[in-house]
Design a protein around this motif. Structure first.
Motif, PDB file in Angstrom:
ATOM      1  N   SER A 226       0.825  -1.201   0.000  1.00 43.13           N
ATOM      2  CA  SER A 226       0.000   0.000   0.000  1.00 43.13           C
ATOM      3  C   SER A 226       0.863   1.257   0.000  1.00 43.13           C
ATOM      4  O   SER A 226       0.555   2.228  -0.692  1.00 43.13           O
ATOM      5  N   HIS A 227       1.929   1.235   0.774  1.00 42.49           N
ATOM      6  CA  HIS A 227       2.832   2.391   0.847  1.00 42.49           C
ATOM      7  C   HIS A 227       3.434   2.700  -0.523  1.00 42.49           C
ATOM      8  O   HIS A 227       3.440   3.860  -0.957  1.00 42.49           O
ATOM      9  N   TRP A 228       3.933   1.684  -1.214  1.00 39.69           N
ATOM     10  CA  TRP A 228       4.572   1.917  -2.510  1.00 39.69           C
ATOM     11  C   TRP A 228       3.561   2.319  -3.575  1.00 39.69           C
ATOM     12  O   TRP A 228       3.848   3.165  -4.430  1.00 39.69           O
ATOM     13  N   LEU A 229       2.376   1.743  -3.522  1.00 40.47           N
ATOM     14  CA  LEU A 229       1.328   2.172  -4.454  1.00 40.47           C
ATOM     15  C   LEU A 229       0.922   3.621  -4.190  1.00 40.47           C
ATOM     16  O   LEU A 229       0.657   4.383  -5.121  1.00 40.47           O
ATOM     17  N   ALA A 230       0.871   4.003  -2.909  1.00 44.10           N
ATOM     18  CA  ALA A 230       0.538   5.393  -2.560  1.00 44.10           C
ATOM     19  C   ALA A 230       1.606   6.343  -3.091  1.00 44.10           C
ATOM     20  O   ALA A 230       1.280   7.418  -3.615  1.00 44.10           O
ATOM     21  N   LEU A 231       2.871   5.965  -2.968  1.00 40.27           N
ATOM     22  CA  LEU A 231       3.943   6.813  -3.503  1.00 40.27           C
ATOM     23  C   LEU A 231       3.825   6.974  -5.014  1.00 40.27           C
ATOM     24  O   LEU A 231       3.984   8.079  -5.551  1.00 40.27           O
ATOM     25  N   LEU A 232       3.535   5.877  -5.694  1.00 40.76           N
ATOM     26  CA  LEU A 232       3.355   5.936  -7.148  1.00 40.76           C
ATOM     27  C   LEU A 232       2.194   6.861  -7.506  1.00 40.76           C
ATOM     28  O   LEU A 232       2.314   7.711  -8.392  1.00 40.76           O
ATOM     29  N   CYS A 233       1.088   6.707  -6.803  1.00 39.99           N
ATOM     30  CA  CYS A 233      -0.095   7.537  -7.080  1.00 39.99           C
ATOM     31  C   CYS A 233       0.177   9.005  -6.771  1.00 39.99           C
ATOM     32  O   CYS A 233      -0.262   9.891  -7.516  1.00 39.99           O
ATOM     33  N   ARG A 234       0.889   9.275  -5.687  1.00 39.77           N
ATOM     34  CA  ARG A 234       1.226  10.670  -5.362  1.00 39.77           C
ATOM     35  C   ARG A 234       2.123  11.273  -6.436  1.00 39.77           C
ATOM     36  O   ARG A 234       1.981  12.439  -6.788  1.00 39.77           O
ATOM     37  N   TRP A 235       3.045  10.492  -6.933  1.00 40.35           N
ATOM     38  CA  TRP A 235       3.938  10.961  -7.996  1.00 40.35           C
ATOM     39  C   TRP A 235       3.125  11.283  -9.252  1.00 40.35           C
ATOM     40  O   TRP A 235       3.307  12.346  -9.863  1.00 40.35           O
ATOM     41  N   VAL A 236       2.236  10.389  -9.644  1.00 36.84           N
ATOM     42  CA  VAL A 236       1.393  10.621 -10.827  1.00 36.84           C
ATOM     43  C   VAL A 236       0.527  11.862 -10.625  1.00 36.84           C
ATOM     44  O   VAL A 236       0.414  12.717 -11.513  1.00 36.84           O
ATOM     45  N   ALA A 237      -0.091  11.970  -9.451  1.00 37.99           N
ATOM     46  CA  ALA A 237      -0.942  13.132  -9.165  1.00 37.99           C
ATOM     47  C   ALA A 237      -0.131  14.420  -9.201  1.00 37.99           C
ATOM     48  O   ALA A 237      -0.583  15.428  -9.749  1.00 37.99           O
ATOM     49  N   GLY A 238       1.067  14.392  -8.645  1.00 36.67           N
ATOM     50  CA  GLY A 238       1.919  15.579  -8.628  1.00 36.67           C
ATOM     51  C   GLY A 238       2.350  16.001 -10.018  1.00 36.67           C
ATOM     52  O   GLY A 238       2.291  17.189 -10.368  1.00 36.67           O
TER      53      GLY A 238
ATOM     54  N   SER B  68      -4.993  13.672 -12.217  1.00 40.72           N
ATOM     55  CA  SER B  68      -4.556  14.100 -10.886  1.00 40.72           C
ATOM     56  C   SER B  68      -5.584  13.733  -9.820  1.00 40.72           C
ATOM     57  O   SER B  68      -5.217  13.302  -8.725  1.00 40.72           O
ATOM     58  N   LEU B  69      -6.864  13.870 -10.126  1.00 37.23           N
ATOM     59  CA  LEU B  69      -7.894  13.521  -9.137  1.00 37.23           C
ATOM     60  C   LEU B  69      -7.953  12.024  -8.875  1.00 37.23           C
ATOM     61  O   LEU B  69      -8.031  11.597  -7.716  1.00 37.23           O
ATOM     62  N   LEU B  70      -7.926  11.214  -9.921  1.00 34.99           N
ATOM     63  CA  LEU B  70      -7.965   9.766  -9.717  1.00 34.99           C
ATOM     64  C   LEU B  70      -6.737   9.284  -8.958  1.00 34.99           C
ATOM     65  O   LEU B  70      -6.837   8.448  -8.055  1.00 34.99           O
ATOM     66  N   ALA B  71      -5.577   9.813  -9.301  1.00 38.74           N
ATOM     67  CA  ALA B  71      -4.354   9.405  -8.611  1.00 38.74           C
ATOM     68  C   ALA B  71      -4.355   9.872  -7.161  1.00 38.74           C
ATOM     69  O   ALA B  71      -3.953   9.128  -6.260  1.00 38.74           O
TER      70      ALA B  71
END
Length: 175
Positions: free
Chosen positions: A9-21, A66-69
């Motif tokens: 979950s942590h690594w997926l969250a980092l990936l999603c935050r990167w995409v959103a950013g 950005s919203l989905l990520a």
């Protein structure tokens, strides 16, 4: 098992935050470029006529990403707890209820994923393109489908962590 789920979950969250950013920064750059070129056009009374073609379209698709990520990145922190119903319950029960609640978000993410996957396949088959820039819609739908899948997967991970292990909503730093 619990530690593995938390790390995933942590690594997926980092990936999603990167995409959103990245999507948010790109959105801001498109907006700034569009406003600046319009202002430059007005300042020079039309002598310099630079335009950002399809800026509204670009902004809307970047906003979608950005919203989905961001939703996928913050699924464990985004739920409102109704204290009137659960204030007297022990924390471990609240955590389990939150996990059960996240099963709905996992289902939502998977429903969005399958719908967007069908839309992407249809758009690719029929050669559907965007209105202004004539970009193919298939890859846009595929990107949204992947981000929706990440929402479903992270929700399912936190549903398992909450419902089975009674882990609080926000996970540790993967340590």
């Amino acid at each position: 098992m619990q530690t593995y789920l938390e790390r995933a979950s942590h690594w997926l969250a980092l990936l999603c935050r990167w995409v959103a950013g990245v999507a948010l920064v790109a959105l801001l750059l498109v907006t700034i470029a569009d406003v600046s070129t319009r202002y430059l056009y007005r300042l020079t009374e039309g002598a310099i006529a630079l335009r950002v073609s399809g800026s509204v379209e670009l902004v809307s698709y970047l906003m979608l990403c950005s919203l989905l990520a961001a939703m996928a990145a913050n699924v464990e922190k985004s739920q409102v707890v109704v204290e009137a119903l659960s204030h007297s319950l022990p924390q471990w029960i609240k955590n389990r209820l939150h996990g059960v609640y996240l099963i709905g978000f996992a289902a939502l993410g998977l429903v969005l994923f399958t719908g967007l996957l069908d839309s992407a396949a249809a758009a690719s088959r029929h050669g559907e393109v965007t209105q202004d820039l004539r970009l193919p819609m298939g890859p846009i739908y595929y990107a949204a489908a992947v981000l929706s899948l990440l929402l479903g997967v992270r929700s399912a991970l936190h549903a398992l962590l909450g419902a089975l292990f009674g882990v609080e909503g926000e996970v540790s730093n993967g340590e």
